[in-house]
Write an enzyme that holds these catalytic residues in place. Structure first.
Site, PDB file in Angstrom:
ATOM      1  CB  CYS A 125      68.595  -8.441  49.222  1.00  0.00           C
ATOM      2  SG  CYS A 125      70.412  -8.029  49.381  1.00  0.00           S
ATOM      3  CG  HIS A 150      67.363  -7.768  45.549  1.00  0.00           C
ATOM      4  ND1 HIS A 150      67.857  -6.530  46.016  1.00  0.00           N
ATOM      5  CD2 HIS A 150      68.480  -8.676  45.538  1.00  0.00           C
ATOM      6  CE1 HIS A 150      69.035  -6.783  46.376  1.00  0.00           C
ATOM      7  NE2 HIS A 150      69.381  -7.939  46.254  1.00  0.00           N
ATOM      8  CG  ASN A 165      72.628  -5.579  45.673  1.00  0.00           C
ATOM      9  OD1 ASN A 165      71.531  -5.054  46.401  1.00  0.00           O
ATOM     10  ND2 ASN A 165      72.858  -7.071  45.771  1.00  0.00           N
TER      11      ASN A 165
HETATM   12  N1  ACO Z   1      86.086  -7.581  36.133  1.00  0.00           N
HETATM   13  C1  ACO Z   1      86.786  -8.401  35.165  1.00  0.00           C
HETATM   14  N2  ACO Z   1      86.577  -9.911  35.428  1.00  0.00           N
HETATM   15  C2  ACO Z   1      86.199 -10.106  36.495  1.00  0.00           C
HETATM   16  C3  ACO Z   1      85.364  -9.513  37.260  1.00  0.00           C
HETATM   17  C4  ACO Z   1      85.259  -8.023  37.282  1.00  0.00           C
HETATM   18  N3  ACO Z   1      84.986  -7.286  37.981  1.00  0.00           N
HETATM   19  N4  ACO Z   1      85.088 -10.233  38.382  1.00  0.00           N
HETATM   20  C5  ACO Z   1      85.285 -11.367  38.043  1.00  0.00           C
HETATM   21  N5  ACO Z   1      86.056 -11.256  36.897  1.00  0.00           N
HETATM   22  C6  ACO Z   1      86.463 -12.676  36.209  1.00  0.00           C
HETATM   23  C7  ACO Z   1      86.668 -13.890  37.089  1.00  0.00           C
HETATM   24  O1  ACO Z   1      87.765 -13.881  37.980  1.00  0.00           O
HETATM   25  C8  ACO Z   1      86.466 -15.029  35.997  1.00  0.00           C
HETATM   26  O2  ACO Z   1      87.900 -15.023  35.472  1.00  0.00           O
HETATM   27  P1  ACO Z   1      88.264 -16.527  35.265  1.00  0.00           P
HETATM   28  O3  ACO Z   1      87.289 -17.255  34.342  1.00  0.00           O
HETATM   29  O4  ACO Z   1      89.896 -16.298  34.643  1.00  0.00           O
HETATM   30  O5  ACO Z   1      88.521 -17.199  36.600  1.00  0.00           O
HETATM   31  C9  ACO Z   1      85.657 -14.564  34.965  1.00  0.00           C
HETATM   32  O6  ACO Z   1      85.656 -13.029  35.229  1.00  0.00           O
HETATM   33  C10 ACO Z   1      84.158 -14.820  35.110  1.00  0.00           C
HETATM   34  O7  ACO Z   1      83.728 -14.873  36.473  1.00  0.00           O
HETATM   35  P2  ACO Z   1      82.497 -15.432  37.021  1.00  0.00           P
HETATM   36  O8  ACO Z   1      82.313 -15.240  38.633  1.00  0.00           O
HETATM   37  O9  ACO Z   1      82.126 -16.710  36.261  1.00  0.00           O
HETATM   38  O10 ACO Z   1      81.346 -14.533  36.375  1.00  0.00           O
HETATM   39  P3  ACO Z   1      79.804 -14.457  36.380  1.00  0.00           P
HETATM   40  O11 ACO Z   1      79.420 -14.165  34.969  1.00  0.00           O
HETATM   41  O12 ACO Z   1      79.373 -15.271  37.278  1.00  0.00           O
HETATM   42  O13 ACO Z   1      79.512 -12.800  36.889  1.00  0.00           O
HETATM   43  C11 ACO Z   1      78.796 -12.215  39.240  1.00  0.00           C
HETATM   44  C12 ACO Z   1      80.029 -12.717  38.276  1.00  0.00           C
HETATM   45  C13 ACO Z   1      78.597 -10.719  38.499  1.00  0.00           C
HETATM   46  C14 ACO Z   1      79.064 -11.747  40.530  1.00  0.00           C
HETATM   47  C15 ACO Z   1      77.662 -12.838  39.022  1.00  0.00           C
HETATM   48  O14 ACO Z   1      77.984 -14.346  39.341  1.00  0.00           O
HETATM   49  C16 ACO Z   1      76.593 -12.306  39.988  1.00  0.00           C
HETATM   50  O15 ACO Z   1      75.975 -11.327  39.902  1.00  0.00           O
HETATM   51  N6  ACO Z   1      76.021 -13.386  40.793  1.00  0.00           N
HETATM   52  C17 ACO Z   1      74.897 -12.773  41.755  1.00  0.00           C
HETATM   53  C18 ACO Z   1      75.497 -12.220  43.181  1.00  0.00           C
HETATM   54  C19 ACO Z   1      74.362 -11.438  43.947  1.00  0.00           C
HETATM   55  O16 ACO Z   1      73.600 -11.154  43.523  1.00  0.00           O
HETATM   56  N7  ACO Z   1      74.876 -11.063  44.913  1.00  0.00           N
HETATM   57  C20 ACO Z   1      74.291 -10.365  46.005  1.00  0.00           C
HETATM   58  C21 ACO Z   1      73.023 -10.952  46.525  1.00  0.00           C
HETATM   59  S1  ACO Z   1      71.976  -9.667  47.361  1.00  0.00           S
HETATM   60  C22 ACO Z   1      72.549  -9.707  49.316  1.00  0.00           C
HETATM   61  O17 ACO Z   1      71.942 -10.277  49.636  1.00  0.00           O
HETATM   62  C23 ACO Z   1      73.558  -8.737  49.292  1.00  0.00           C
END
Ligand code: ACO
Length: 309
Positions: free
Chosen positions: A109, A234, A264
């Site tokens: 990215c 990004h 994204n």
């Molecule tokens: N819907 C509902 N619940 C969900 C979902 C969903 N889509 N996804 C995860 N959950 C649940 C999890 O299972 C977890 O449940 P639990 O507490 O019972 O275990 C709970 O929601 C919380 O999950 P977290 O992973 O702690 O949620 P978080 O607030 O961290 O959000 C997210 C997750 C959106 C992925 C966030 O961490 C994020 O955006 N991280 C950055 C990712 C990123 O930018 N990636 C791309 C980089 S760019 C590239 O190079 C491609």
């Protein structure tokens, strides 16, 4: 050093709109959860890197009033090429009718900003017109049954033409490219596999590297954070953008965002957000504009420019 500036900008997105509600029909998720945790409402899916990249490139050339035949180089940033080889850039070169060198780069990215940095160096070395395309089709590498990743990604492209500015005070002021390979396993995709990531840790490291890269290009250009009129980050997650802007001490209103409707799109996300900001008046002639990307690798790149031809 001879500067480069953006003389034309074009974008393209996948034809199909996939809303959070669409995803909630097959996944254990909800529109409310996705919007609250990411800021994303819908994403665009479909098209090949060649189709999307060529569409964005044609629009950029049109805006720059540049003929494809006059290009000196095509750089295409992608981590999801249509084939292992040849490079997407070779096919874009043929599709446009250009007659110049072409290569792909993969810095995930951060790739578009890496491309701008390399393109600028070529202008400094004597080239007149460099096309930089950022294109990714992440939907092909997304496990649509995995709610932790399927909600995040979309397909799109953005392209810019770089050329020397007609006003010497316009154009790129400073650039930075970084790599922290010790974090490579936080976000990865194997041949034949799907995107897998440690979302929480990616989030933490993303904010840190975005802030440090931004401060570096500001210092190199002799500017302070409040001097920045627009930040084009990004587009991974609105909360990452909010945290980085807060740490930089730049009001959130100055951040260009498009992730609400695109998700994204990796290499395409910065030019897509830039295009939206130019259209809505968030970027104007003479503005100091900060581009900052991060991604798998963990890669990071930033560029500071004085907007205008
Ligand atoms: N819907 C509902 N619940 C969900 C979902 C969903 N889509 N996804 C995860 N959950 C649940 C999890 O299972 C977890 O449940 P639990 O507490 O019972 O275990 C709970 O929601 C919380 O999950 P977290 O992973 O702690 O949620 P978080 O607030 O961290 O959000 C997210 C997750 C959106 C992925 C966030 O961490 C994020 O955006 N991280 C950055 C990712 C990123 O930018 N990636 C791309 C980089 S760019 C590239 O190079 C491609």
């Amino acid at each position: 050093m001879r500067r480069a500036t953006i003389t034309g900008l074009g974008t393209a997105v996948g034809r199909e709109v996939v809303t959070n509600h669409d995803l909630a029909r097959t996944l254990d998720t909800s529109d409310e959860w996705i919007v609250e945790r990411t800021g994303i409402h819908e994403r665009r899916v479909g098209g090949t890197c060649l189709e999307l990249g060529a569409e964005a490139a044609r629009l950029a050339l049109e805006q720059a009033e540049t003929e494809a035949a006059d290009l000196d180089l095509i750089i295409c940033s992608t981590c999801t090429p249509d084939q292992v080889f040849p490079a997407v850039s070779n096919r874009i070169q043929d599709e446009l009718g250009a007659n110049c060198g072409a290569f792909d780069l993969n810095a995930a990215c951060s790739g578009f900003t890496y491309g701008i940095t390399i393109g600028q160096a070529q202008i400094a070395a004597g080239m007149e017109r460099v096309l930089v395309v950022g294109v990714d089709t992440l939907s092909r590498f997304t496990d649509w049954q995995d709610r932790t990743t399927a909600i995040l990604f979309g397909d799109g492209a953005g392209a810019v033409v770089l050329a020397p500015p007609s006003r010497p005070d316009r154009g790129l002021l400073s650039t930075y490219m970084g790599s922290e390979g010790r974090y490579a396993d936080l976000l990865a995709c194997d041949f034949g596999g799907y995107i897998r990531m440690d979302g929480k840790e990616v989030f933490r490291q993303a904010v840190r590297v975005m802030v440090s890269a931004s401060l570096k290009v500001l210092a190199d250009a002799g500017l302070d954070a409040p001097d920045v009129a627009a930040v084009v980050p990004h587009q991974a997650n609105i909360r990452i953008i909010e945290s980085a802007m807060k740490r930089l001490g730049i009001p959130l209103e100055r951040a260009a965002t498009v992730l609400q409707s695109t998700g994204n799109t990796s290499s395409a996300s910065i030019p897509l957000a830039m295009d939206a900001a130019v259209s809505n008046g968030g970027i104007r002639d003479g503005d100091a504009v900060l581009l900052v990307g991060f991604g798998a690798g963990m890669s990071v790149a930033a560029a500071l420019l004085r907007w205008g031809k």
